[in-house]
Write an enzyme that holds these catalytic residues in place. Structure first.
Site, PDB file in Angstrom:
ATOM      1  CD  GLU A  93       8.969  30.526 -12.634  1.00  0.00           C
ATOM      2  OE1 GLU A  93       8.112  31.426 -12.736  1.00  0.00           O
ATOM      3  OE2 GLU A  93      10.132  30.741 -12.270  1.00  0.00           O
ATOM      4  CB  SER A  97      12.533  32.595 -14.636  1.00  0.00           C
ATOM      5  OG  SER A  97      12.838  33.968 -14.514  1.00  0.00           O
ATOM      6  NE  ARG A 102       8.437  33.350  -9.205  1.00  0.00           N
ATOM      7  CZ  ARG A 102       8.518  34.370  -8.362  1.00  0.00           C
ATOM      8  NH1 ARG A 102       7.761  34.391  -7.275  1.00  0.00           N
ATOM      9  NH2 ARG A 102       9.333  35.371  -8.587  1.00  0.00           N
TER      10      ARG A 102
END
Length: 378
Positions: A370, A243, A165
């Site tokens: 995130e 998320s 990520r």
């Protein structure tokens, strides 16, 4: 170039439906126009916010005191290289539309990334991934405008600094403007090896097996829909940024400390003795169940990793006319009023802090957001 519009409300341009007005707003419909707009703003010392699909973004209720450039570039080019499909998509292309086309055309490598909202340009920044795939496995190049040097660059995958990520683009969000992304995809009607346990179970296959591209996409969409992770105007759980926290990766020492607090914690082995721990498990076991609410913001009723704005369904969705989204000039720069019980960015960040602090107190693990925060800090 397109005309600027003052005071455009940004909430309708994000999947979370939060965010105050922009001082100035403009859409870029070509790569040249996108570069020219950013370069002009940089020369004038004007702050710039690039806006794609708005699916991984939390914008302050105060809005953005600068120029918001909505990336609306379009175009997909395909050619063959060594029996593979080399697909170059402009940054403003819808990601799931490209994933759907890949499945239909027999291009394998992104089928498990189906249903992810947002635009192509954001995929290398986040190194978007799900269900055992990530774009780092297929990206061969990214064309960017380097705001520091004022030049166009073609970066290969090795220069992108991909990690979980993460990417070199995320290290300095103000430096690069992603113009297009090139993916190299296998020409086959079979998926890549199924690597994710939950997906394998849904498909009824063993880890490492392959299925048809259509079967893989259908199963992934079903799984995502069951978690409120596919945009649906009738489902308030989909008013989210996906998320909200990344799964923490703990080194051997920190994993051992967690084991003392939670002997049966789940995790995936990583190199050098590290362990990736599911953030959703940490959140739920720290006392934050599905549907947990703090004011108008809540944890999804389907998945503890998503923070949602249920009342955001009432916020006008994804406009095509920026002028229709403009507020009175006197309102620009002021806190946006919630609409029909919708949460504000402040509401969502308060819930995020409560969850983060609760997990840290219970397990000694600090969760990291995130989504990109604009004018906000967690």
């Amino acid at each position: 170039m397109a005309d600027r519009v003052a005071g455009v409300r940004l909430a309708p341009y994000t999947t979370l439906r939060v965010g105050g007005p922009a001082r100035a707003f403009v859409e870029a419909h070509s790569g040249d126009e996108l570069v020219a707009l950013v370069a002009e703003a940089d020369r004038a010392g004007e702050p710039v916010l690039l806006l794609g699909g708005g699916s991984n973004l939390v914008i302050s209720d105060d809005g953005f005191d600068g120029l918001v450039v909505r990336v609306a570039t379009r175009g997909v080019e395909v050619h063959e290289r060594d029996g593979r499909a080399v697909v170059t998509a402009q940054a403003g292309e819808d990601w799931d539309a490209l994933a759907a086309r890949a499945v239909a055309e027999g291009w394998s490598g992104v089928e498990c990334l189906s249903g992810i909202p947002g635009s192509v340009g954001s995929t290398p920044i986040q190194n978007v991934g799900a269900y055992g795939q990530e774009v780092a496995q297929t990206i061969s190049g990214v064309r960017v405008y380097d705001r520091r040097s004022g030049t166009l660059l073609d970066l290969d995958a090795g220069q992108c600094g991909f990690a979980y990520r993460h990417s070199a683009f995320k290290d300095d969000l103000s430096r690069y403007v992603v113009l297009s992304v090139t993916y190299e995809l296998d020409r086959t009607d079979k998926s890549g090896p199924v690597e994710y346990k939950e997906l394998a179970a849904r498909l009824g296959v063993a880890i490492g097996d392959r299925v048809s591209l259509h079967e893989a996409r259908t199963a992934v969409l079903d799984l995502r829909r069951g978690k409120g992770m596919v945009l649906d105007a009738a489902d308030p759980d989909t008013c989210s940024a996906g998320s909200f926290f990344t799964n923490p990766i703990l080194d051997a020492e920190r994993a051992a400390e967690l084991k003392l607090r939670a002997p049966d914690f789940p995790g995936w082995p990583m190199p050098a003795g590290a362990v990736k721990v599911p953030a959703a498990w940490l959140i739920e076991h720290a006392g934050f169940p599905k549907g947990y609410r703090r004011g108008p913001a809540r944890i999804s009723t389907k998945h503890t990793l998503a923070l949602t704005n249920p009342g955001g369904l009432h916020v006008t969705g994804f406009p095509t006319d920026p002028e229709a989204m403009a507020v009175a000039p006197s309102a620009a720069g002021h806190v946006a009023e919630p609409s029909h019980g919708a949460a504000t960015a402040a509401d969502l960040l308060a819930l995020a802090r409560e969850v983060r602090d609760g997990v840290e107190a219970k397990f000694g693990v600090t969760l990291v957001n995130e989504p990109i925060l604009v004018g906000l800090t967690l």
